[in-house]
Structure formats: C-alpha cells, structure tokens
Design a protein around this motif. Structure first.
Motif, PDB file in Angstrom:
ATOM      1  N   THR A  87       0.822  -1.211   0.000  1.00 43.09           N
ATOM      2  CA  THR A  87       0.000   0.000   0.000  1.00 43.09           C
ATOM      3  C   THR A  87       0.856   1.261   0.000  1.00 43.09           C
ATOM      4  OG1 THR A  87      -1.743  -1.175   1.204  1.00 43.09           O
ATOM      5  CG2 THR A  87      -1.840   1.225   1.219  1.00 43.09           C
ATOM      6  N   ALA A 139       2.434   1.899  -3.259  1.00 42.33           N
ATOM      7  CA  ALA A 139       1.451   2.355  -4.247  1.00 42.33           C
ATOM      8  C   ALA A 139       1.082   3.819  -4.048  1.00 42.33           C
ATOM      9  CB  ALA A 139       0.190   1.495  -4.162  1.00 42.33           C
ATOM     10  N   ASP A 171       5.147  -7.087 -10.962  1.00 42.66           N
ATOM     11  CA  ASP A 171       4.096  -6.111 -11.217  1.00 42.66           C
ATOM     12  C   ASP A 171       2.980  -6.298 -10.189  1.00 42.66           C
ATOM     13  OD1 ASP A 171       1.545  -5.034 -12.567  1.00 42.66           O
ATOM     14  OD2 ASP A 171       3.156  -4.297 -13.863  1.00 42.66           O
ATOM     15  N   ARG A 172       2.482  -5.198  -9.643  1.00 42.59           N
ATOM     16  CA  ARG A 172       1.454  -5.289  -8.616  1.00 42.59           C
ATOM     17  C   ARG A 172       0.216  -6.036  -9.110  1.00 42.59           C
ATOM     18  NH1 ARG A 172      -1.859  -1.072  -6.190  1.00 42.59           N
ATOM     19  NH2 ARG A 172      -0.995   0.376  -7.706  1.00 42.59           N
ATOM     20  N   SER A 173      -0.084  -5.928 -10.386  1.00 45.89           N
ATOM     21  CA  SER A 173      -1.262  -6.603 -10.940  1.00 45.89           C
ATOM     22  C   SER A 173      -1.096  -8.121 -10.990  1.00 45.89           C
ATOM     23  CB  SER A 173      -1.558  -6.074 -12.348  1.00 45.89           C
ATOM     24  OG  SER A 173      -0.480  -6.362 -13.232  1.00 45.89           O
ATOM     25  N   ASP A 174       0.142  -8.603 -10.834  1.00 45.36           N
ATOM     26  CA  ASP A 174       0.399 -10.044 -10.880  1.00 45.36           C
ATOM     27  C   ASP A 174       0.397 -10.697  -9.498  1.00 45.36           C
ATOM     28  OD1 ASP A 174       0.666 -10.040 -13.638  1.00 45.36           O
ATOM     29  OD2 ASP A 174       2.817  -9.608 -13.576  1.00 45.36           O
TER      30      ASP A 174
END
Length: 301
Positions: free
Chosen positions: A150, A153, A275-278
């Motif tokens: 967090t 980000a 990658d955060r999306s992974d």
C-alpha cells in the motif's frame, strides 16, 4: 487484559522488537534482492515476538507457521480440524512440561499460577495459547506485507512518512482501517431482539459483521476509499469493538509502528520485483493478504 499485552508491557519490549526487526533487515541486506518479503521479514518478525511473549520455543516456528497457515487457509473442514488437532497436541505437551518444571513466558506463568492451582482448566490455557499464537503472527505478518504494498502504491505519502516521525502512528491506524484484513473474526449471535439499521435482528440469529465495509462507511469516514495517512482517525474496527476487541492490539500497533518505518528507512529504494497486478491474493474468507511478495532494491539488474 493479560499483563503481557498491556500498554506498559508492550512499551517495555519495544527495544526488543526493534532489535528483532533490525536483525532481519541485516539478513535481507546481506542476502540481497530479489527475495520474498513474507519469508524474510513479515512472518519471522511477529513470529519471534509472540514466541518470546508466550514462551513458545522459536525453534518450532516451521511447524506452527505451516500448521497455522493450513488452518486459516484451510480448503476443507477436514484440513482445518487436522490443523487444530496438531496445534492442540503441541500446546498440551508444552503446558504439561511447564507443570512439571516452571516454563518461560505467559504460558509458563499461567500454567504455574493458575492451572497447577486448579484456578484454570488446562484445556482453557491450551485454546487461549493456540488463539494467541495464530493471531499473534498471521495477522501482523499480513499487515506488514500489505502495508508495504500500500505504501509503495502511494509514493508521495510514503515520502511524507519518511520525513515526519509524527506520522507513523496515524499512518499505521490508516493502514489498519484501509486494509481491514480480518473480517473472518466478525461473527456474532444476537442474545436478544435488537434493531440495527431499521432491521430487527431476532434473538438467536447469526450475523457476519464486515469490518472492511464498516471501515469504508462514508458516514464514519470522509472519502473512505482514499488512503490518507494524515486522516488521524482511530475509530476504525480493525481490532473489533467493546468486550470483543483484539487482546493483542497494543502489540500489533507496536510491531507495525516499528517494522514499517525501519524497513523503508534502512532500504530507501525498496520496490516490488513483480508487477502489482500479478500479485496473487488469498481467498477473502481467510486472513487477507498474499503468501509471497518479491521485493528488491539497489541498481536495476
């Protein structure tokens, strides 16, 4: 409240927590990245702390970490029952040893003062020790890991946190509100008819109270879906409410207040190695989090 978890007791061990945090950061820096933050830092730090408080040998950490994980992330009732059985047997043996010869920590103290004098049943200490061990490392480990994700980000707020020590406390409270990782604890049974939000809940009705939704309630928090370390609010429900509030909240706050600033101070260029999306999130029905978080620092490979 148990004396070991009072504000005074937790403040007294803050230097010990800081030493454990620094030791693990030293090991991380010596190894170099990329590495899994969960296994290198997030899990062992609270595990060691709760072991010292309870009087559980840290040499057994592989067993109780794996068994606790199998319990809170059980894929079937059978797996959960088996995990609970293993932990009960473990604490039964540990407490039996303490009854023969006084042991260390909270378990040793209560075994000597209360179980040996028949003021407390042995099985009550077993179940309380089991709960404290699991809650004392699983939840905080998840909060450390998700806290890192967090803050990374929100780089502007992370920069503010690094530059102002006074923001550490409010930042931890906002992380607790924003992430709310332990919804599974919010199960209640009404002991009498009561009206909630215009709906009558009858005596005997079961309810699941979502801390996550309560902590994102716009009537309680302005712009609740926004992460804001300057929010300055402690009226969240991350630790429950009233008589059911989390016994270990003072410890959890201290660990987060020490671990997160130390991590970002000593590794200022810490970043995700994926990658955060992974990232693969746990099932929402358990203690929320990720089981692995690859991080790195230094020059790009």
């Amino acid at each position: 409240m148990l004396a070991e978890f009072s504000v005074r007791s937790i403040n007294a061990i803050r230097p010990d927590i800081a030493a454990i945090v620094d030791e693990h950061i030293d090991e991380m820096l010596a190894r170099g990245g990329p590495l899994d933050l969960v296994q290198a830092f997030s899990l062992p730090v609270p595990s060691r702390v709760i072991c010292e408080i309870l009087g559980v040998p840290y040499s057994d950490h592989t067993f109780f970490q794996e068994t606790s994980q199998n319990l809170v992330q059980a894929e079937s009732p059978e797996q959960a029952i088996e995990s609970v059985g293993l932990l009960i047997a473990y604490f039964d043996e540990l407490i039996s040893a303490c009854l023969k010869q006084p042991g260390a920590g909270m378990i040793g103290r209560i075994a000597t003062e209360h179980v040996a004098t028949d003021r407390l049943a042995k099985h009550e200490l077993i179940m309380n020790a089991l709960m404290l061990l699991i809650a004392g490392h699983e939840t905080t480990a998840s909060m450390i890991t998700l806290g890192v994700i967090t803050l990374l980000a929100h780089p502007e707020q992370l920069a503010e946190l690094r530059g102002d020590e006074a923001l550490v406390g409010p930042a931890v409270e906002e992380l607790l509100r924003y992430l709310s990782i332990a919804d599974i604890a919010g199960t209640r049974v009404a002991v009498a008819d009561v009206e909630v939000g215009g709906i009558t809940v009858k005596r005997g009705d079961s309810l699941v109270v979502s801390h996550s939704l309560a902590n994102r309630d716009p009537s309680a928090f302005t712009d609740p879906d926004t992460f804001d370390i300057a929010r300055g609010s402690r009226h969240h429900l991350a630790f429950g409410y009233g008589v059911h509030q989390c016994l270990g909240q003072n410890l959890a706050r201290a660990e987060l207040q020490i671990a997160l600033p130390a991590l970002f101070s000593r590794i200022p260029d810490l970043r995700l190695a994926v990658d955060r999306s992974d990232l693969v999130l746990r099932d929402g029905g358990t203690v929320q989090g990720v089981n692995e978080l690859l991080i790195t620092w230094g020059a790009e490979a």
